[in-house]
Design a protein around this motif. Structure first.
Motif, PDB file in Angstrom:
ATOM      1  N   ALA A  76      -1.413  -5.247 -38.118  1.00  0.00           N
ATOM      2  CA  ALA A  76      -1.927  -3.940 -38.639  1.00  0.00           C
ATOM      3  C   ALA A  76      -0.889  -3.057 -38.737  1.00  0.00           C
ATOM      4  O   ALA A  76      -0.259  -2.535 -37.785  1.00  0.00           O
ATOM      5  N   LEU A  77      -0.316  -2.360 -39.897  1.00  0.00           N
ATOM      6  CA  LEU A  77       0.451  -1.568 -40.283  1.00  0.00           C
ATOM      7  C   LEU A  77      -0.344   0.079 -40.420  1.00  0.00           C
ATOM      8  O   LEU A  77      -1.226   0.281 -41.157  1.00  0.00           O
ATOM      9  N   CYS A  78       0.438   0.943 -39.635  1.00  0.00           N
ATOM     10  CA  CYS A  78      -0.138   2.457 -39.906  1.00  0.00           C
ATOM     11  C   CYS A  78       1.250   3.187 -39.958  1.00  0.00           C
ATOM     12  O   CYS A  78       1.966   3.319 -39.563  1.00  0.00           O
ATOM     13  N   LEU A  79       0.595   4.113 -41.292  1.00  0.00           N
ATOM     14  CA  LEU A  79       1.845   4.902 -41.613  1.00  0.00           C
ATOM     15  C   LEU A  79       1.108   6.622 -41.108  1.00  0.00           C
ATOM     16  O   LEU A  79       0.210   6.933 -41.682  1.00  0.00           O
ATOM     17  N   ASN A  80       1.885   6.947 -40.234  1.00  0.00           N
ATOM     18  CA  ASN A  80       1.483   8.206 -39.689  1.00  0.00           C
ATOM     19  C   ASN A  80       2.381   9.699 -40.384  1.00  0.00           C
ATOM     20  O   ASN A  80       3.275   9.328 -40.631  1.00  0.00           O
TER      21      ASN A  80
END
Length: 378
Positions: A199-203
Motif C-alpha cells: 500500500a503506497l500513501c502519498l501524504n
C-alpha cells in the motif's frame, strides 16, 4: 483489542522524505541549529579497521580506528587519499527527510547522487552503481528497508516514478509519482505481508495554518503487477493539541522560548504549530509586564528604567517577573508627616509633596556637643 494484538495485525511501514535540493549546497541554517553535530558530520558506519563519517561536503571520510588519523574519502568515483578538489560527491545520505534530518544510527547500505544510487562496500573502500536514472528524472530520495536481519528492499523516488527494488537491483514494482513533489513530499509504503502486496500513501505537505488540507493519495500494488487500484482519502489532521491543564502551563512559559525551540533544534514547524500555547505565553507576559510597570510606578522608577523592565518582562514572562522581584532592592515606606502619603525612606524629600523628614522628638537621652565657651569661663 490490546496494543499487542493491534501490532500483530498492523502492517510494517516505512516513509521516505523527498527532497530535490542538494543539502551539500543548500544554506546550512535550513537543516537545524548550528550547534547540532550532525549538521557538520555524523558517524556513518564502522568497519573492523575504519570509522566512516558522513559530512555535508558530500563524501564519506575515513579515519583509522586505531590511530584516529584521516586516511581518505569515498565518493561516487571511489576511494581517494585526502579530499580531492572538485571530486565527485554524493548529493545526500540515504535516510534524509525533507526537513533535513538524518538518522545516523540507521545501517544504510546505499547513498545517492542526483541521478544514481550507489551500494557501499566500505570494507573494500569501493562503491558500485545500484540504480541509475536520466537527467530529466532526478532522484529525490531513497531508503533501504530491513527485512528480518538483512537487506530486504530499497525504495527509490525520482521526479516521475516510485521504484521498489530488491538488493540485486530487480524491480518489484514501479508506479508514477503523482501527485508529486513539492505538494506531496512524503512517500509512505506499507508491506502487506505475506500477500506480497503493498500500500503506497502519498501524504501532502503539512499546512498548519490551513484547514482544508489536500487529500492523501493511496495506491495498492502487487509484486510484478504494479498498481491495482488507487483512491484519495481525507488527510488526517496532524495537529498537536494539549489538555487545558497543560495549556495553563503555557502562561508561565516565556514568549522567547518558542523561537528558541526553532533555533536550537531546527524545528520551526513545532514552534509555529503550537499557536494557542504561544498566545497564552504572550498573554501571561503582558500581565507580568503590567505588574512590573505598576511596581515601577509605585517605587517611582525613571521612564528609561520602566521601559527597559517592560521589554524584559515581555520577553521572559513570569520567570522574568520573579527575577525582577528577587533582583530589585525594594526600599521601605513610611507615612509623610505633611501629606500622609506612604513615602520612600531612601529619598531626602517626599516624592508627593516635597517635604523633608521631621526631626525626631527628644526623649532626654540625647548627647549634645559641650559648649566650649562656657567650659573655659569666657
Amino acid at each position: 483489542m490490546t496494543p499487542t494484538d493491534f501490532n500483530r495485525l498492523a502492517a510494517r511501514a516505512i516513509s521516505v522524505g523527498v527532497q530535490f535540493s542538494d543539502p551539500a549546497k543548500a544554506p546550512r541554517q535550513s537543516y537545524g541549529g548550528y550547534q547540532q553535530t550532525f549538521h557538520y558530520f555524523s558517524l556513518w558506519r564502522q568497519t573492523p579497521d575504519t570509522l566512516w563519517y558522513w559530512t555535508w561536503n558530500g563524501r564519506l571520510l575515513g579515519y583509522d580506528i586505531a590511530s584516529r588519523r584521516f586516511i581518505g574519502s569515498l565518493g561516487p568515483d571511489g576511494f581517494a587519499s585526502g579530499i580531492p578538489g572538485g571530486a565527485a560527491h554524493f548529493s545526500q545520505p540515504e535516510g534524509v527527510t525533507y526537513s533535513g534530518y538524518y538518522n545516523s544510527s540507521y545501517p544504510a547500505r546505499t547513498v545517492l547522487t542526483d541521478h544514481a544510487v550507489y551500494v557501499l562496500d566500505l570494507e573494500h573502500r569501493a562503491t558500485q552503481p545500484f540504480f541509475t536514472t536520466t537527467d530529466n528524472d532526478p532522484i529525490g530520495g531513497a531508503l533501504d528497508v530491513e527485512q528480518g536481519y538483512g537487506w530486504g528492499y530499497t525504495v527509490v523516488v525520482t521526479k516521475n516514478l516510485i521504484h521498489l527494488l530488491t538488493p540485486d537491483g530487480k524491480v518489484v514494482w514501479q508506479t508514477p509519482y503523482s501527485p508529486g513533489y513539492p505538494a506531496y513530499p512524503d512517500v509512505e509504503i506499507s508491506f502487506l505481508e505475506p500477500s506480497n502486496r503493498f500500500a503506497l500513501c502519498l501524504n501532502p505537505a503539512r499546512l498548519p495554518d490551513k484547514t482544508n488540507s489536500p487529500p492523501c493519495h493511496f495506491v495498492w500494488l502487487a509484486a510484478g503487477q504494479g498498481a491495482l487500484t488507487n483512491r484519495d482519502l481525507p488527510s488526517l489532521a496532524r495537529v498537536w493539541t494539549l489538555p487545558w491543564t497543560e495549556r495553563l502551563i503555557g502562561v508561565a512559559m516565556p514568549p522567547a522560548f518558542w523561537p528558541a525551540v526553532g533555533w536550537l533544534y531546527g524545528n520551526w514547524y513545532l514552534a509555529t504549530l503550537l499557536r494557542q500555547e504561544r498566545l497564552l505565553s504572550l498573554a501571561g507576559a503582558v500581565a507580568c509586564m503590567g505588574a512590573g510597570w505598576w511596581l515601577g510606578r509605585r517605587y517611582h522608577f525613571t521612564v528609561a528604567a520602566q521601559l527597559k523592565w517592560a521589554g524584559f518582562h515581555l520577553l521572559t514572562g513570569l520567570p522574568g517577573l520573579l527575577g525582577f522581584l528577587c533582583a530589585q532592592e525594594w526600599p521601605a515606606h513610611e507615612p509623610c508627616p505633611k501629606c500622609k502619603q506612604a513615602r520612600l525612606v531612601d529619598r531626602e524629600t517626599c516624592e508627593y509633596c516635597g517635604a523633608g523628614f521631621a526631626a525626631p522628638p527628644r526623649n532626654g537621652t540625647e548627647i549634645f556637643e559641650p559648649d566650649l565657651n562656657q567650659d573655659t569661663g569666657r
